[in-house]
Design a protein around this motif. Structure first.
Motif, PDB file in Angstrom:
ATOM      1  N   ILE A 107      73.560  24.691  47.124  1.00 31.42           N
ATOM      2  CA  ILE A 107      72.906  25.905  47.606  1.00 31.42           C
ATOM      3  C   ILE A 107      71.768  26.213  46.641  1.00 31.42           C
ATOM      4  CG2 ILE A 107      73.117  28.384  47.976  1.00 31.42           C
ATOM      5  CD1 ILE A 107      75.943  27.960  48.938  1.00 31.42           C
ATOM      6  N   ARG A 108      70.562  26.279  47.187  1.00 30.78           N
ATOM      7  CA  ARG A 108      69.361  26.527  46.391  1.00 30.78           C
ATOM      8  C   ARG A 108      68.981  27.996  46.518  1.00 30.78           C
ATOM      9  NH1 ARG A 108      63.797  26.127  47.476  1.00 30.78           N
ATOM     10  NH2 ARG A 108      64.241  25.522  49.625  1.00 30.78           N
ATOM     11  N   LEU A 109      69.001  28.690  45.387  1.00 33.25           N
ATOM     12  CA  LEU A 109      68.665  30.102  45.352  1.00 33.25           C
ATOM     13  C   LEU A 109      67.158  30.262  45.177  1.00 33.25           C
ATOM     14  CD1 LEU A 109      71.496  31.317  42.957  1.00 33.25           C
ATOM     15  CD2 LEU A 109      71.501  31.370  45.456  1.00 33.25           C
ATOM     16  N   THR A 110      66.527  30.950  46.103  1.00 28.95           N
ATOM     17  CA  THR A 110      65.085  31.157  46.038  1.00 28.95           C
ATOM     18  C   THR A 110      64.754  32.632  45.919  1.00 28.95           C
ATOM     19  OG1 THR A 110      64.852  31.293  48.444  1.00 28.95           O
ATOM     20  CG2 THR A 110      64.688  29.110  47.456  1.00 28.95           C
ATOM     21  N   ARG A 148      69.652  20.509  51.138  1.00 27.75           N
ATOM     22  CA  ARG A 148      70.462  21.617  50.621  1.00 27.75           C
ATOM     23  C   ARG A 148      70.066  22.929  51.277  1.00 27.75           C
ATOM     24  NH1 ARG A 148      66.370  19.453  47.303  1.00 27.75           N
ATOM     25  NH2 ARG A 148      65.800  20.699  45.491  1.00 27.75           N
ATOM     26  N   ARG A 149      71.082  23.780  51.408  1.00 25.01           N
ATOM     27  CA  ARG A 149      70.863  25.080  52.031  1.00 25.01           C
ATOM     28  C   ARG A 149      70.138  25.991  51.054  1.00 25.01           C
ATOM     29  NH1 ARG A 149      76.116  23.457  52.861  1.00 25.01           N
ATOM     30  NH2 ARG A 149      76.787  23.123  55.014  1.00 25.01           N
ATOM     31  N   VAL A 150      69.342  26.887  51.595  1.00 29.10           N
ATOM     32  CA  VAL A 150      68.590  27.821  50.767  1.00 29.10           C
ATOM     33  C   VAL A 150      69.096  29.232  51.012  1.00 29.10           C
ATOM     34  CG1 VAL A 150      66.762  27.992  52.508  1.00 29.10           C
ATOM     35  CG2 VAL A 150      66.297  28.665  50.158  1.00 29.10           C
ATOM     36  N   LEU A 151      69.238  29.987  49.932  1.00 28.86           N
ATOM     37  CA  LEU A 151      69.666  31.388  50.011  1.00 28.86           C
ATOM     38  C   LEU A 151      68.657  32.244  49.252  1.00 28.86           C
ATOM     39  CD1 LEU A 151      71.684  33.666  50.641  1.00 28.86           C
ATOM     40  CD2 LEU A 151      72.889  33.048  48.518  1.00 28.86           C
ATOM     41  N   PRO A 152      67.827  33.017  49.944  1.00 28.46           N
ATOM     42  CA  PRO A 152      66.916  33.936  49.245  1.00 28.46           C
ATOM     43  C   PRO A 152      67.709  35.078  48.603  1.00 28.46           C
ATOM     44  CG  PRO A 152      66.201  33.512  51.505  1.00 28.46           C
ATOM     45  CD  PRO A 152      67.616  33.030  51.392  1.00 28.46           C
ATOM     46  N   VAL A 153      67.412  35.367  47.341  1.00 29.97           N
ATOM     47  CA  VAL A 153      68.111  36.447  46.640  1.00 29.97           C
ATOM     48  C   VAL A 153      67.123  37.262  45.818  1.00 29.97           C
ATOM     49  CG1 VAL A 153      70.350  35.280  46.512  1.00 29.97           C
ATOM     50  CG2 VAL A 153      68.679  34.924  44.686  1.00 29.97           C
ATOM     51  N   ASP A 154      67.478  38.494  45.613  1.00 29.67           N
ATOM     52  CA  ASP A 154      66.751  39.397  44.728  1.00 29.67           C
ATOM     53  C   ASP A 154      67.702  39.761  43.600  1.00 29.67           C
ATOM     54  OD1 ASP A 154      65.429  41.379  43.401  1.00 29.67           O
ATOM     55  OD2 ASP A 154      65.336  42.776  45.098  1.00 29.67           O
TER      56      ASP A 154
END
Length: 357
Positions: free
Chosen positions: A33-36, A58-64
């Motif tokens: 899981i790639r955190l962007t 890989r799946r991407v998960l946008p995070v703040d």
């Protein structure tokens, strides 16, 4: 089944080596899981570089990470991960509350891989830099290029990818084996200065035996040898010559119609003259004519291909080395060739938590 199937890796998106390392690990079958960067995250923390090739598989998960809810999601995912990989300057992850001490307290088996230019310690640890700076300090840059000219950067292959990403992958995999045996994770400090220095081991060994000079273009493997360098052809393209062994050198001379008595291989005093003679010979024909001429011989002469030409070379086509304009996963296992996975759609926090409950 790919070798890393079932291994969970949390990748904090970044430039250069982390992105490449994440791609390699996903190619090997890891669930990454790639955190962007989310809408409110500072631009200095996450950068989105690489596109569909470097971000594949890989799946991407946008995070703040200024959001308490997103930070809690990331910490939960870290408790379910086998490894974390990040490439921020020392102290950034600690200030975010995501340093190895915090994550190990919740997940003692976690492998925490950190990729930086200068490393986590040392007088330059907090300084900025790029690939060219790291390989300059490690000694890897100095031998590159033509004699009596400034060193020429070898793209970002040695620092970012060879000394950084691949050393991080090696360290991460070794630490995973250790964690499985002991139940304890580790912090992997992959510094590009350390890694690129390690890549120069052969040349330190040669120098120690008096077989390597600091003068660029005067050594066996830096273009100094007339039988190990590139030559321009009539059409302005190039061939690469790697006829190191005497048998291969003899095949090269035969192909160039040069009598062996006129071209002693390891007489260094003759090298400048042989450079000129070989250069004049290769300039008489086009690159692909030479490739055909030497095909099937032991002369070790190959065309220097552009990126687009490499994608269509018969050998690369036969091995499916490229697909869709991109290099495919390497190495191969048990004769199987697994194609790269495409770029999956982005996740939201609930979906990510459901994947790694």
């Amino acid at each position: 089944m790919r070798p890393l199937a079932g291994v969970r890796i949390l990748e904090f998106d970044g430039l250069g080596p982390v992105t490449f390392a994440g791609m390699v690990l996903a190619d090997l079958g890891a669930d990454v899981i790639r955190l962007t960067r989310g809408s409110g995250a500072p631009a200095a923390v996450f950068d989105d570089v690489g596109g569909e090739i470097l971000h594949r598989g890989r799946r991407v998960l946008p995070v703040d990470l200024k959001s308490d809810a997103d930070l809690a999601t990331v910490k939960h995912l870290a408790t379910r991960a086998d490894a974390v990989i990040e490439g921020f300057r020392p102290g950034v992850m600690e200030r975010l509350g995501l340093g190895p001490d915090v994550l190990h307290a919740a997940n003692p088996q976690l492998v925490y891989a950190r990729v930086t230019g200068w490393g986590q310690t040392g007088p330059l640890a907090d300084q900025v830099g790029h690939d060219i700076n790291y390989i300059a300090l490690s000694g890897a840059l100095h031998p590159m290029g033509e004699p009596d000219r400034p060193p020429r950067p070898p793209l970002n292959l040695i620092g970012d990818y060879g000394g950084g990403a691949m050393m991080a992958v090696t360290g991460l995999l070794a630490a995973l084996v250790q964690a499985k045996a002991t139940g304890l994770g580790a912090v992997v400090d992959a510094a590009m200065t350390d890694g690129s220095a390690l890549l120069t081991s052969l040349f330190h060994a040669l120098e120690g035996r008096g077989l390597w000079s600091d003068r660029r273009g005067s050594n066996l493997l830096d273009g100094g040898a007339p039988f190990y360098r590139c030559y321009a052809c009539r059409d302005g393209r190039f061939v690469a010559v790697g006829a190191l062994e005497p048998r291969f050198y003899a095949a090269l001379l035969a192909g160039l119609d040069i009598p062996p008595a006129e071209a002693p291989q390891y007489d260094l005093a003759a090298w400048d003259g042989l450079h000129s003679r070989f250069a004049a010979a290769f300039a008489e024909r086009d690159r692909d004519d030479w490739a055909d001429h030497f095909a099937g011989t032991e002369a070790c002469v190959t065309p220097v291909l552009t990126l687009s030409e490499a994608r269509n070379h018969p050998h690369n086509l036969a091995r499916a080395t490229f697909a869709g304009g991109a290099p495919q996963p390497a190495p191969r296992f048990n004769g199987e060739h697994d194609a790269a996975e495409p770029l999956p759609p982005a996740l939201n926090p609930d979906q990510a938590l459901a994947l790694w409950p």
